[in-house]
Each structure stands twice: as structure tokens, then as C-alpha cells.
Design an enzyme around this catalytic site. Structure first.
Site, PDB file in Angstrom:
ATOM      1  CG  HIS A 114      -0.267   0.117   2.680  1.00  0.00           C
ATOM      2  ND1 HIS A 114      -0.114   1.377   2.984  1.00  0.00           N
ATOM      3  CD2 HIS A 114       0.017  -0.990   3.453  1.00  0.00           C
ATOM      4  CE1 HIS A 114       0.396   0.895   4.411  1.00  0.00           C
ATOM      5  NE2 HIS A 114       0.667  -0.299   4.470  1.00  0.00           N
TER       6      HIS A 114
ATOM      7  CG  ASP B 298      -2.832   4.067   2.387  1.00  0.00           C
ATOM      8  OD1 ASP B 298      -2.324   3.092   2.203  1.00  0.00           O
ATOM      9  OD2 ASP B 298      -3.880   4.145   3.330  1.00  0.00           O
TER      10      ASP B 298
ATOM     11  CG  ASP C  58       2.561   0.805   7.576  1.00  0.00           C
ATOM     12  OD1 ASP C  58       2.310   0.171   6.722  1.00  0.00           O
ATOM     13  OD2 ASP C  58       1.848   1.143   8.586  1.00  0.00           O
TER      14      ASP C  58
ATOM     15  CD  GLU D 139      -3.044  -1.321   5.751  1.00  0.00           C
ATOM     16  OE1 GLU D 139      -3.089  -2.447   6.608  1.00  0.00           O
ATOM     17  OE2 GLU D 139      -2.666  -0.132   6.264  1.00  0.00           O
TER      18      GLU D 139
ATOM     19  CG  HIS E 241       0.532   3.584  12.459  1.00  0.00           C
ATOM     20  ND1 HIS E 241      -0.456   2.917  12.677  1.00  0.00           N
ATOM     21  CD2 HIS E 241       0.991   2.980  11.422  1.00  0.00           C
ATOM     22  CE1 HIS E 241      -1.084   2.246  11.486  1.00  0.00           C
ATOM     23  NE2 HIS E 241       0.146   2.244  10.714  1.00  0.00           N
TER      24      HIS E 241
END
EC number: 3.4.-.-
Length: 878
Positions: A520, A522, A553, A586, A853
Site C-alpha cells: 500500500h 498510503d 509502513d 489500507e 504509526h
């Protein structure tokens, strides 16, 4: 004027020219440092940019002395080499000039009218023009809704430069008109308009007179005036499906009063020296008249009535954003540079960027035209506007673009050339060395692809990133790469296919496999950038680590996979077929990915053998891992609200059922005192942990550098048992301790294990809460809303793919990988397995300290490069 960030709110005036009549059209020739302005009084004013002087005036249609408006210049454009200028206007003619080089000493500019293009049919005013350089074709849109074109224009001019006498009387101004040329009260007729001047033009200039062939007139190309034509970069051809591509074709987009934006293709007719036109797409419906448009690829910006601007993705033909000026009037002109939108309406100039809207009135009457350009090698960007009061103003907008890096090496002319950096580079070799991979990753990180944000800047950045990936795949030699649009208009899925070109093993029964790599593009929001040590959207390489949002990520692992496959393919050593499926949603639950996979199943591949992904990290900083299990999730909101307004605990306390009290009572029934989840049938599907799996977990606690207090039971609980967490509480009112809120909402997150059915748990949860609420006999209301969900996933760590990965990881790291499960979720993983009937394998890339994150996301370069080497072996061994 500046805002609190020190960013300018509007531009600075560089220069202002004044003319007696309205400025209707403008075009810049940055390399020749010239400005051309078409006026209402049938003139083209030529200005020298370095000195701001008016150095030439081109008069159209009539004698050199008479002022008239019969040949008002409504549109201008130029060739890419700036050797030719084209004009169209109220006299139904397209005029073509040769533009020479200006002499430095006396500012003399050689300007020669070399051709006039006309139609034998009455087309009315010419509102829009485009010149297709590679085909030497001029295209123009007219008042009578026709689209006309003349191909091989320069050849025809050279051939007919001395032949025009027989055609000159066919020009619109020379034709007999029953109304305008009838005998007046005197009984005598006067000379036809411009008869003398056109004869003079023919004799003195030797201009060619060229008729538009009847077969080159597309009648009713639209059902309204064709106000705008923009050409697309010739390499747009690459974005079409392979079966639809035409070598050497050029494309335009026309928009009109009917609200439709149409994509047309112009291509050489095989075996003939002619150009044919084809309508490629007419699905972009603005549902309102398109007054103006511009392109900053891959986006089409349409200026409509009532101050509306619609932004379309040309690749997917989907509307992705709508802007609105404060004054509800026609968007007469629109210019765009690097996502900065300058909309022109009768109130002035409105500038849109990053959810900021600024407006200023340049005091030009009604602005009728605009263009963005830069002086050659000046490193500054300017906005040019023409007004109804005859003024032409030049604005320095560099300060407005302070966040955008400006290049001084190439001129900008936003209306005639596309703003694309290295997006359209030709074939590019792929390498497994870090420097080449860093260049790719640096580009990817620079796209602020925050899918949770709905602001225009992030929306455009997500689309640009998808286009970049598509072009990257094509540059690396992918057999096919295209964007799959989402049904809800969300971020497209990037698909690419590399056909295996290496030798398949000669072992009996061996056959080529088809491997799907999922990733992904995004990312999660960077949050408060003050918490970052580096710019989150600028790749930083420091102390052996990559730093930036998305390095772990998931952009870093994605680059590893792309370069691994591309390198093998370019070396002729890719044994298996590999397809990439890279989504842009995602981080918000992959809501429409299932529909995309089902719709494009045949293109992606009916016979997928393996699904690979790298979307997690190691359990520590030292031991490589292979992941074979994830929990599922149900994230839901429970809302209780009253018909009464917010109350006061002193005035209303105890008088009626309070939403907060109701909510607390029902959610308290979700767990008992032993923290067991009380949803009916919740634990029924669970299976006991096998001894083999227990031993794996035991090994992890012994070898991995994790919290010394972590026990095997902790891993079992976190990885293989379901859980329920109450995560957020929101309520109406100001939040004062004495206020009784009329509505209260609690967020809950239920983690599931692979044995549990998401659908069954949702049904049981809803029924249980509704029954608990019913027992309260409250006058309030209950709403249960599932925000997103994901199934649990359990792979088979003993299968062929895991064994090969185990071998290659051991070779790369000199240590066997740990077989782990995780407590988190990947929403699409089980869905992909089910749709493609293939097992998935999860290959963690980074360390436990990657901060995926969080602020300061990072990825150790050694992990990144080793993953690339591992994948380059695995793709061929499977």
C-alpha cells in the site's frame, strides 16, 4: 500580506500595462522572453519581458489605421519551440505567425503572418485553440459546437505560400451575406468587410490560405460553445490500456457549455499522410457549463458557473475534489502550478492551496484571461492576468509557492506544457544497489499520501503517487500497468504485471508460478511535526537508518519488492510471473479493495499461486521473523442520545434518563469482573493451542530481546486470544462537569482470532447490546455503528513458501527466523486469500523500534537491503 506562518496571502505586482480595449487572451513565450496579449480591438500586443516594453503590435483583419472589433482575439497559443504563434477570434479565422528572434540592440522582433485557416461552413467565433507539435496539427473549438483541425500544417503552409488567390474570396469576411451585404436604403452596396486589407495581406505577406477539409470538421462535437481545449503530454498514451494505445498519437481534452469534458485522440492514418481523430472518452460530466479548464497532469481542473471548480483524475475519470470561490460567479479562467490553484472570476483572483483560500482584487475591471509562466532561468514564477479595462498585469507568485521547490533550469508555461517532473522518463534500468533504490524511495516518501485526510492537497498527492508507481512499473518494463478505480471514488489501486522471462526448472512437472505482491502507498498522518527530528515527508538517511513517514509502513518494503522483480526481469532471469497490487486505502480499512479484486479478477490473474506481503516488523531489534498469524478486528461506535437538549445536573439531574448513564450500564455488561467478554457465543469457536505452537512461543521468549517480564502466556493472550477494549468517549455540550450531555458515543475495539466469524460476532454484539438497552426501558435511543473490520488470518508456517523464505532469511542473516504471530490486523489479507484461492505469506522487514504509526518512523538500511536480496531469490524459487 502574510499569515501567521509567514506565507504570503497574495502576490506582488511586478508590472502593469494599459490598453484602450479589453485583453481577451494571453500566452507567454518564456524561452524568447515574450508576452502576447490578444485584445478586443483586433490586435496582438507583443511585450518584451526583460524591459517590459511594448515592442510590436500585430493588427488583424482591417487597415493599419482603423480601430475595430471584428477580429477580436479570443484565444492564443504557441508551438513548443516558440517559433509559431496561433490566434483565433471573432472573425472565424485562425491566423498563424512566424516569430523570429528579437535583436538586442533595437528590440526589433521579426513577426510574419504565414497562413490563415478558414472553414467553408459558418462556425462563428473561435473560442479555443491547441497545437499538436508532433503532428503539426492545429485544433480549434467554435461557437457552433464544432471541433475542427488541419494536419501537416507547416507542410501545407510551405506548399501553398504562393497560392491563395483562388481561396481568398472564400474567407468569412469575403463571403456575401444576405443580411449584412444587402442593398441599403440608398440602393447601393458597400465593399465587403476587410476586402482591401485582405488583398493587401495576400499581396504583401504572401500568407497561405488554407481551408479546413470537410472531413476534418466534427459537427456537434459538443452541445454547446467549446470554450476550452488543452493538450495532454504525448506520453499520456502510456496510460491507456495496451490494446488502445496508438503509436505517436496526441491527445486533447475539450470542454464546453454542455458540461462534458471529452478526450480525443489524434493519430497518423497508416499508409496516408493524414491525421484521424477518435473520441476516446466522454464520461467526465461536470453537470454544468465548463467556462474554463487547465491541466496539471494527471488532473483536469474545470472552472464552472457559480464559482465552482471540479478536479478530475484523468486516469480513472473520477472527480476527486470540488473547490468553490466566495463569489458565486463564472470561473472565467483558471491557472494551476504544483497544486496551487488560481481561479479568476468577476470579483478577482482566488488562490487555493492546502485548505487555505485567499482572495485579492487586482482592480482590472473584470479579469478575462490568465496564465502562469516563469522568466527563463529566473527561478521565479509569475501570474499574468488580462482585464476588461484593458490592463495586463504581471504578478510575482513565488512567495505564494514558498513550500514548492522552484527550478531555474526550465521555463514554465502552465497552459501549453504539462508540469511533470521525471514522471515521464523513458525505460529505466532497475538495480538492487541502495543508491538506485533510495532514489525511488525518496520520490515515494515525498508524496504526502495520508488517506485519513480528505483535504484537497492529500487527495491530489495520493493520486500523484499512484501515477508515479504506475509509471515506475512501466519504466522498469512491466508488461502491463494500470490504475483500478475504486467504486466510491477513493484512491485507485495500482496494478502491474511482470511476465516471467527466465528458464523454468527442468524438473519433471515444474511449471511457472504466478505470485501476487500486495502493498500500500498510503500512510498514517505524521501528526505534530514538532515531535519529529526530521521532515516526515523528506527521506533522511542517518546513522544507518532511513527516516520519514512510510519508510517502514509500507513504502520501504514496497520499493524492495519492485526493484527485486524489475532487476530479475531486466536480466532475463525472472522465472515466475509476478503481479503487484498496491492500494491507497489500507490505513482506512481497504473498504473497496474487495470489489476491485472481484471486478478485475481476470486481469490480476485467475491462477495465483502465492500472495506475498511485508507489512509488519520483527518482535525485537535483533531477530528476523516470519509472521504466520494476525488477529481480526471490529471497530465500532455505541451511541446513546436523548430527544432533550443538554441539561444541567442541578436543574435536570435525576429527572429523566441520562444518555451517559444508559451507555455506562450497557457497556459494563460487555465484560465481567474477570475481564471475560460476555457477548453470547463469543468463545465457542476457539481452539486450544497446539503443543507445536506453544514451543514456538516458548522459543521466542527465550531468544528474542523483549521485555523480560513477558511470558509465554502473555504472547498466547496477545496473539491467539480475542480481546475487547473501550477506546474513546465523545459527548455533546461544552464538557463542563455539571453538564448532562444529550448524546454520548463510545468507541470499542474487539480483536478476534482466525477461528471467529466477523459477521457472527457483529450480529451477536448488536443483539446483545440492543437487548441490554431494552431492559433499561429508557426513553433514549441506541445506535451501533461498525466503522471497520478485518478477519483474522492464520497461515501455514510449514508450507513450501515459508520453508523457502526460512532458508533465504537464514542465509541473509546467519540466523533462523522466529515464527511469530501478531495481535494487530491487516484488513484485506484473508479476503485476498479467499478471492484468489492462494495462501499468503507475511515477511516482516523492519525492527520493533520502527515507529510505524508514530513520530520518527524509521527503517534500518541493512534490513531494507537484505529484504531486497531475499526477495530476489524467493521470487524465482517459489
Amino acid at each position: 500580506m502574510y499569515d501567521s506562518r509567514g506565507v504570503a496571502l497574495h502576490s506582488e505586482l511586478i508590472h502593469r500595462w494599459n490598453h484602450a480595449f479589453s485583453i481577451l487572451s494571453i500566452v507567454a513565450f518564456p524561452k524568447k522572453r515574450l508576452l502576447f496579449a490578444g485584445s478586443q480591438d483586433s490586435k496582438i500586443l507583443v511585450f518584451d519581458l526583460p524591459t517590459y516594453n511594448l515592442i510590436h503590435t500585430i493588427r488583424l483583419g482591417e487597415s493599419q489605421e482603423e480601430t475595430h472589433t471584428r477580429s477580436s482575439v479570443l484565444c492564443l497559443t504557441g508551438s513548443e519551440d516558440e517559433n509559431f504563434l496561433f490566434s483565433g477570434g471573432a472573425d472565424s479565422l485562425v491566423r498563424i505567425w512566424s516569430i523570429g528572434e528579437k535583436t538586442i540592440r533595437d528590440d526589433f522582433l521579426p513577426v510574419t503572418e504565414i497562413a490563415t485557416v478558414y472553414s467553408v461552413t459558418d462556425i462563428g467565433d473561435i473560442f479555443s485553440l491547441a497545437y499538436l507539435d508532433s503532428l503539426e496539427t492545429i485544433v480549434f473549438g467554435c461557437q457552433n459546437a464544432s471541433l475542427l483541425y488541419v494536419e501537416n500544417l507547416i507542410q501545407k503552409i510551405e506548399k501553398k505560400s504562393s497560392d491563395g488567390v483562388e481561396n481568398i474570396n472564400k474567407l468569412p469576411h469575403r463571403r456575401y451575406d444576405k443580411f449584412f451585404d444587402s442593398l441599403g436604403p440608398t440602393g447601393y452596396s458597400s465593399n465587403s468587410l476587410s476586402q482591401t486589407s485582405l488583398t493587401s495581406l495576400q499581396e504583401n505577406c504572401g500568407a497561405a490560405i488554407i481551408e479546413v477539409p470537410s472531413e476534418n470538421i466534427i459537427k456537434y462535437a459538443h452541445y454547446g460553445f467549446i470554450y476550452s481545449i488543452n493538450k495532454l503530454c504525448p506520453r499520456f498514451n502510456q496510460l491507456l490500456e495496451k490494446s488502445s494505445r496508438t503509436s505517436g498519437a496526441e491527445h486533447i481534452i475539450s470542454s464546453a457549455g454542455d458540461g462534458i469534458s471529452k478526450l480525443w485522440e489524434f493519430s497518423k492514418d497508416k499508409g496516408q499522410n493524414t491525421v484521424k481523430i477518435s473520441l476516446i472518452n466522454d464520461k467526465i460530466d461536470n453537470e454544468d457549463s465548463v467556462i474554463s479548464q487547465t491541466i496539471e497532469f494527471p488532473f483536469l481542473y474545470c472552472g464552472l458557473t457559480d464559482g465552482i471548480i471540479k478536479i478530475w483524475d484523468l486516469n480513472t475519470q473520477q472527480i476527486i475534489s470540488t473547490l468553490k470561490t466566495k463569489h458565486e460567479s463564472d470561473v472565467i479562467s483558471i491557472s494551476v502550478y504544483m497544486d496551487h490553484v488560481f481561479a479568476i472570476d468577476e470579483s478577482g483572483i482566488t488562490h487555493f492551496y492546502q485548505n487555505q483560500v485567499n482572495h485579492w482584487n487586482p482592480q482590472q475591471g473584470k479579469i478575462l484571461s490568465s496564465e502562469i509562466f516563469s522568466k527563463s532561468n529566473a527561478g521565479s514564477v509569475s501570474l499574468l492576468t488580462g482585464g476588461s479595462d484593458g490592463s495586463l498585469t504581471l504578478w510575482d507568485i513565488t512567495s505564494l509557492l514558498s513550500a514548492v521547490p522552484l527550478s531555474s533550469n526550465s521555463p514554465i508555461n502552465a497552459s501549453s506544457t504539462l508540469q511533470t517532473t521525471n514522471l515521464w522518463a523513458a525505460y529505466q534500468s532497475a538495480s538492487l544497489n541502495n543508491e538506485e533504490m533510495l532514489n525511488t524511495l525518496r520520490e515515494l516518501i515525498s508524496f504526502q499520501t495520508v488517506s485519513q485526510s480528505k483535504d484537497t492537497t492529500n487527495t491530489l498527492s495520493l493520486r500523484r503517487c499512484a501515477i508515479y508507481l504506475q509509471q515506475l512499473f512501466l519504466k522498469f518494463g512491466a508488461t502491463n500497468s494500470q490504475l483500478f478505480p475504486l467504486p466510491d471514488g477513493g484512491n485507485p489501486v495500482v496494478f502491474a504485471y511482470f511476465q516471467g522471462n527466465g528458464k523454468v526448472s527442468q524438473v519433471k512437472g515444474a511449471k511457472k508460478k504466478r505470485i501476487l505482491w500486495y502493498g500500500h502507498y498510503d500512510v498514517i498522518s505524521s501528526g505534530n511535526t514538532f515531535n519529529w527530528n526530521t521532515d516526515p515527508f523528506t527521506l533522511t538517511c542517518e546513522n544507518g537508518y532511513l527516516k520519514g513517514r512510510g519508510v517502514s509502513d509500507n513504502k520501504g518494503p514496497l520499493v524492495s519488492a519492485i526493484h527485486s522483480v524489475a532487476y530479475l526481469f531486466q536480466q532475463g532471469e525472472l522465472v515466475n510471473d509476478v503481479v503487484f497490487l498496491v492500494e491507497g486505502s489500507e490505513e482506512i480499512g481497504s473498504a473497496s479493495l474487495k470489489q476491485v479484486c472481484e471486478k478485475y479478477h481476470d486481469i490480476i490473474g485467475k491462477d495465483i499461486d502465492w500472495i506475498l506481503l511485508s507489512n509488519s516488523t520483527w518482535v525485537d531489534q535483533e531477530h528476523p521473523c516470519l509472521n504466520y498469524g494476525l488477529r481480526g478486528v471490529i471497530n465500532a461506535q455505541i451511541k446513546v442520545w436523548s430527544d432533550k437538549p443538554d441539561g444541567h445536573s442541578g436543574l435536570n439531574g435525576g429527572v429523566y434518563d441520562e444518555p451517559m448513564v444508559n451507555l455506562v450500564k450497557i457497556v459494563s455488561k460487555l465484560q465481567n469482573e474477570q475481564n471475560e467478554i460476555m457477548i453470547p457465543n463469543f468463545y465457542s469457536p476457539l481452539k486450544d493451542l497446539t503443543e507445536e505452537e506453544y514451543q514456538r512461543f516458548q522459543k521466542i521468549t527465550e531468544l528474542a530481546n523483549i521485555d523480560e517480564n513477558t511470558t509465554v502466556q502473555d504472547l498466547i493472550t496477545n496473539w491467539t486470544k480475542p480481546s475487547l477494549s473501550m477506546t474513546t468517549v465523545k459527548f455533546s455540550g461544552p464538557g463542563n462537569i455539571t453538564v448532562i450531555p444529550k448524546s454520548v458515543t463510545m468507541g470499542i475495539s474487539i480483536r478476534l482470532v482466525p477461528e471467529q466469524s466477523v459477521e457472527q460476532v457483529k450480529r451477536d454484539l448488536k443483539a446483545y447490546l440492543e437487548e441490554s438497552f431494552k431492559q433499561l426501558k429508557s426513553q433514549n435511543h441506541l445506535e451501533i455503528k461498525v466503522l471497520n473490520e478485518a478477519e483474522g488470518w492464520l497461515g501455514d508456517p510449514t508450507n513450501h513458501a515459508y520453508q523457502i523464505l526460512k532458508d533465504e532469511i537464514t542465509t541473509a542473516w546467519d540466523v533462523e527466523p522466529l515464527l511469530v504471530r501478531e495481535g494487530g490486523s491487516i484488513s484485506c489479507l484473508r479476503m485476498l486469500e479467499r478471492i484468489f484461492d492462494a495462501p499468503a505469506v507475511q515477511i516482516p522487514c523492519g525492527q520493533s523500534t520502527d515507529n510505524g504509526h508514530l513520530a520518527n518512523e524509521n527503517l534500518r538500511i541493512k534490513n531494507w537491503s537484505n529484504l531486497t536480496e531475499i526477495l530476489s531469490k524467493v521470487f524465482n524459487r517459489l
